[in-house]
Write a protein that holds these residues in place. Structure first.
Motif, PDB file in Angstrom:
ATOM      1  N   GLY A 170      -1.163 -40.681 -38.718  1.00 19.72           N
ATOM      2  CA  GLY A 170      -0.724 -39.313 -38.480  1.00 19.72           C
ATOM      3  C   GLY A 170       0.631 -39.034 -39.100  1.00 19.72           C
ATOM      4  N   PHE A 171       1.485 -40.066 -39.188  1.00 10.85           N
ATOM      5  CA  PHE A 171       2.787 -39.897 -39.831  1.00 10.85           C
ATOM      6  C   PHE A 171       2.605 -39.568 -41.318  1.00 10.85           C
ATOM      7  CE2 PHE A 171       4.427 -43.032 -36.462  1.00 10.85           C
ATOM      8  CZ  PHE A 171       4.781 -41.996 -35.611  1.00 10.85           C
ATOM      9  N   ASP A 172       1.640 -40.232 -41.970  1.00 12.45           N
ATOM     10  CA  ASP A 172       1.372 -39.946 -43.385  1.00 12.45           C
ATOM     11  C   ASP A 172       0.807 -38.535 -43.552  1.00 12.45           C
ATOM     12  OD1 ASP A 172       2.259 -42.433 -44.206  1.00 12.45           O
ATOM     13  OD2 ASP A 172       0.270 -43.348 -44.066  1.00 12.45           O
ATOM     14  N   VAL A 173      -0.047 -38.128 -42.612  1.00 15.27           N
ATOM     15  CA  VAL A 173      -0.585 -36.767 -42.656  1.00 15.27           C
ATOM     16  C   VAL A 173       0.548 -35.756 -42.527  1.00 15.27           C
ATOM     17  CG1 VAL A 173      -2.103 -35.094 -41.532  1.00 15.27           C
ATOM     18  CG2 VAL A 173      -2.812 -37.486 -41.708  1.00 15.27           C
ATOM     19  N   CYS A 174       1.479 -36.038 -41.618  1.00 19.25           N
ATOM     20  CA  CYS A 174       2.609 -35.133 -41.408  1.00 19.25           C
ATOM     21  C   CYS A 174       3.458 -35.025 -42.674  1.00 19.25           C
ATOM     22  CB  CYS A 174       3.453 -35.618 -40.241  1.00 19.25           C
ATOM     23  SG  CYS A 174       4.811 -34.493 -39.797  1.00 19.25           S
ATOM     24  N   ARG A 175       3.692 -36.157 -43.335  1.00 15.69           N
ATOM     25  CA  ARG A 175       4.468 -36.130 -44.588  1.00 15.69           C
ATOM     26  C   ARG A 175       3.798 -35.211 -45.612  1.00 15.69           C
ATOM     27  NH1 ARG A 175       4.765 -41.796 -43.532  1.00 15.69           N
ATOM     28  NH2 ARG A 175       6.869 -42.422 -42.920  1.00 15.69           N
ATOM     29  N   GLU A 176       2.479 -35.336 -45.720  1.00 16.78           N
ATOM     30  CA  GLU A 176       1.758 -34.521 -46.696  1.00 16.78           C
ATOM     31  C   GLU A 176       1.754 -33.055 -46.284  1.00 16.78           C
ATOM     32  OE1 GLU A 176      -0.047 -33.479 -50.086  1.00 16.78           O
ATOM     33  OE2 GLU A 176       0.786 -35.457 -49.605  1.00 16.78           O
ATOM     34  N   LEU A 177       1.622 -32.792 -44.992  1.00 21.98           N
ATOM     35  CA  LEU A 177       1.692 -31.413 -44.499  1.00 21.98           C
ATOM     36  C   LEU A 177       3.021 -30.782 -44.873  1.00 21.98           C
ATOM     37  CD1 LEU A 177       0.249 -31.693 -40.863  1.00 21.98           C
ATOM     38  CD2 LEU A 177      -0.838 -30.587 -42.808  1.00 21.98           C
ATOM     39  N   GLN A 178       4.114 -31.526 -44.671  1.00 15.65           N
ATOM     40  CA  GLN A 178       5.438 -30.984 -44.937  1.00 15.65           C
ATOM     41  C   GLN A 178       5.680 -30.794 -46.433  1.00 15.65           C
ATOM     42  OE1 GLN A 178       7.171 -29.778 -42.578  1.00 15.65           O
ATOM     43  NE2 GLN A 178       5.921 -30.611 -40.927  1.00 15.65           N
ATOM     44  N   ARG A 179       5.001 -31.585 -47.268  1.00 15.76           N
ATOM     45  CA  ARG A 179       5.097 -31.356 -48.715  1.00 15.76           C
ATOM     46  C   ARG A 179       4.484 -30.010 -49.090  1.00 15.76           C
ATOM     47  NH1 ARG A 179       3.157 -36.909 -49.218  1.00 15.76           N
ATOM     48  NH2 ARG A 179       4.901 -38.281 -49.700  1.00 15.76           N
ATOM     49  N   ARG A 180       3.427 -29.659 -48.392  1.00 18.62           N
ATOM     50  CA  ARG A 180       2.675 -28.451 -48.761  1.00 18.62           C
ATOM     51  C   ARG A 180       3.266 -27.205 -48.134  1.00 18.62           C
ATOM     52  NH1 ARG A 180      -3.690 -30.270 -48.566  1.00 18.62           N
ATOM     53  NH2 ARG A 180      -3.455 -32.250 -49.672  1.00 18.62           N
ATOM     54  N   CYS A 181       3.662 -27.291 -46.879  1.00 16.35           N
ATOM     55  CA  CYS A 181       4.169 -26.105 -46.194  1.00 16.35           C
ATOM     56  C   CYS A 181       4.832 -26.540 -44.891  1.00 16.35           C
ATOM     57  CB  CYS A 181       3.032 -25.135 -45.893  1.00 16.35           C
ATOM     58  SG  CYS A 181       3.583 -23.529 -45.330  1.00 16.35           S
ATOM     59  N   THR A 231     -11.403 -34.490 -37.478  1.00 12.77           N
ATOM     60  CA  THR A 231     -11.308 -35.847 -36.925  1.00 12.77           C
ATOM     61  C   THR A 231     -10.580 -36.826 -37.840  1.00 12.77           C
ATOM     62  OG1 THR A 231     -13.479 -36.400 -37.840  1.00 12.77           O
ATOM     63  CG2 THR A 231     -13.417 -35.556 -35.578  1.00 12.77           C
ATOM     64  N   THR A 232     -10.300 -36.438 -39.074  1.00 16.97           N
ATOM     65  CA  THR A 232      -9.606 -37.340 -40.005  1.00 16.97           C
ATOM     66  C   THR A 232      -8.441 -36.612 -40.670  1.00 16.97           C
ATOM     67  OG1 THR A 232     -10.916 -36.771 -41.967  1.00 16.97           O
ATOM     68  CG2 THR A 232     -11.791 -38.510 -40.517  1.00 16.97           C
ATOM     69  N   GLY A 233      -7.518 -37.397 -41.185  1.00 15.17           N
ATOM     70  CA  GLY A 233      -6.382 -36.825 -41.874  1.00 15.17           C
ATOM     71  C   GLY A 233      -6.783 -36.083 -43.129  1.00 15.17           C
ATOM     72  N   ARG A 234      -7.711 -36.647 -43.888  1.00 21.97           N
ATOM     73  CA  ARG A 234      -8.131 -35.996 -45.138  1.00 21.97           C
ATOM     74  C   ARG A 234      -8.822 -34.662 -44.873  1.00 21.97           C
ATOM     75  NH1 ARG A 234      -8.689 -41.438 -46.026  1.00 21.97           N
ATOM     76  NH2 ARG A 234      -7.529 -42.240 -47.828  1.00 21.97           N
ATOM     77  N   ASP A 235      -9.663 -34.610 -43.838  1.00 21.14           N
ATOM     78  CA  ASP A 235     -10.312 -33.342 -43.494  1.00 21.14           C
ATOM     79  C   ASP A 235      -9.278 -32.319 -43.020  1.00 21.14           C
ATOM     80  OD1 ASP A 235     -12.770 -34.315 -44.163  1.00 21.14           O
ATOM     81  OD2 ASP A 235     -13.438 -34.686 -42.101  1.00 21.14           O
ATOM     82  N   ALA A 236      -8.256 -32.786 -42.321  1.00 22.62           N
ATOM     83  CA  ALA A 236      -7.206 -31.877 -41.853  1.00 22.62           C
ATOM     84  C   ALA A 236      -6.442 -31.275 -43.024  1.00 22.62           C
ATOM     85  CB  ALA A 236      -6.247 -32.623 -40.928  1.00 22.62           C
ATOM     86  N   ALA A 288      -7.530 -30.909 -46.066  1.00 24.87           N
ATOM     87  CA  ALA A 288      -8.422 -29.986 -46.758  1.00 24.87           C
ATOM     88  C   ALA A 288      -8.509 -28.655 -46.019  1.00 24.87           C
ATOM     89  CB  ALA A 288      -9.815 -30.603 -46.888  1.00 24.87           C
ATOM     90  N   ALA A 289      -8.539 -28.712 -44.691  1.00 25.57           N
ATOM     91  CA  ALA A 289      -8.608 -27.483 -43.893  1.00 25.57           C
ATOM     92  C   ALA A 289      -7.342 -26.652 -44.063  1.00 25.57           C
ATOM     93  CB  ALA A 289      -8.819 -27.828 -42.420  1.00 25.57           C
ATOM     94  N   LEU A 290      -6.201 -27.320 -44.105  1.00 25.71           N
ATOM     95  CA  LEU A 290      -4.938 -26.610 -44.271  1.00 25.71           C
ATOM     96  C   LEU A 290      -4.866 -25.941 -45.638  1.00 25.71           C
ATOM     97  CD1 LEU A 290      -2.192 -26.158 -42.744  1.00 25.71           C
ATOM     98  CD2 LEU A 290      -1.279 -27.915 -44.245  1.00 25.71           C
ATOM     99  N   ALA A 291      -5.442 -26.589 -46.652  1.00 25.24           N
ATOM    100  CA  ALA A 291      -5.451 -25.994 -47.986  1.00 25.24           C
ATOM    101  C   ALA A 291      -6.372 -24.780 -48.051  1.00 25.24           C
ATOM    102  CB  ALA A 291      -5.885 -27.040 -49.016  1.00 25.24           C
ATOM    103  N   ALA A 292      -7.386 -24.759 -47.184  1.00 25.74           N
ATOM    104  CA  ALA A 292      -8.389 -23.695 -47.236  1.00 25.74           C
ATOM    105  C   ALA A 292      -7.962 -22.443 -46.478  1.00 25.74           C
ATOM    106  CB  ALA A 292      -9.721 -24.204 -46.679  1.00 25.74           C
TER     107      ALA A 292
END
Length: 229
Positions: free
Chosen positions: A64-75, A36-41, A43-47
């Protein structure tokens, strides 16, 4: 018993909408994971690895745009945005951030699952059908292999090479490669791109000493040799 169904991470804070999405994904053979939150998402992607992210733009803790930026940094995981705002500006921003598709609320659950399938077909085809066995790009795991040899790449090296591998023969300017590989392209310099290309070339030579698949175009930029398809 281990499930072979693709895991889809759903990031949506409205329970009613999320339950509809989860039911539709399960019905269509996916294994949904709900946050339900960007931070939990994040964390889930890292796990655990996921095949795709369905990402609401309006989350309670971060955009969600900030979450997407962080997602793209990781993978380079595929992303489908959900939003209550169907404006053209939002759509352009979302796609420029690296999202693969964009769906405005209200939407049909059947349409969403169809788009999930379409994005996965497109991204998995690019990852599993590389250039005649020369290149193998596993976008979900952020890995590239050349002539059967996995390359040990830094994050920026991976992003830079992934852009070249996706379009053999296309000449990328240094600015375009900066935008593809760096989180803050404005902080990178032309010589930074050149240095990273040099490092990538060295790693490619380790995999295949006689090969030189990256072409320098003086005053223009770099491309991948089409004959290396």
């Amino acid at each position: 018993m281990t499930s072979s169904r693709p895991t889809v991470l759903v990031v949506e804070d409205e329970a009613g909408i999320a339950e509809t999405i989860l039911y539709a994904l399960r019905t269509e053979g996916f294994a949904p994971l709900w946050k339900t939150t960007g931070r939990d998402a994040l964390a889930a992607l890292a796990a655990e690895p996921v095949a795709l992210v369905v990402l609401d733009v309006g989350l309670p803790d971060m955009s969600g745009f900030d979450v997407c930026r962080e997602l793209q940094r990781r993978c380079a995981v595929p992303v489908i945005f959900l939003t209550a705002r169907a404006g053209e500006v939002d759509k352009i921003v979302g796609l420029e951030l690296g999202a693969d598709d964009y769906l405005a609320k209200p939407f049909s659950p059947r349409e969403l699952t169809a788009r999930v399938r379409a994005v996965l077909r497109r991204t998995q085809a690019g990852a599993s059908a590389p250039t005649a066995g020369v290149w193998a790009h596993d976008a979900a795991r952020c890995r590239i292999a050349y002539r059967g040899q996995a390359l040990e790449l830094t994050r920026n090296e991976y992003r830079l090479l992934a852009a070249l591998v996706a379009a053999p023969g296309r000449v990328f300017s240094r600015d375009q490669l900066m935008a593809a590989a760096w989180d803050d392209p404005g902080a990178a310099l032309d010589r930074t791109v050149d240095a990273h290309v040099k490092q990538v070339r060295a790693k490619l030579r380790e995999a295949a000493p006689d090969a030189d698949p990256i072409v320098t175009h003086r005053g223009l930029g770099y491309s991948l040799r089409e004959e290396d398809r």
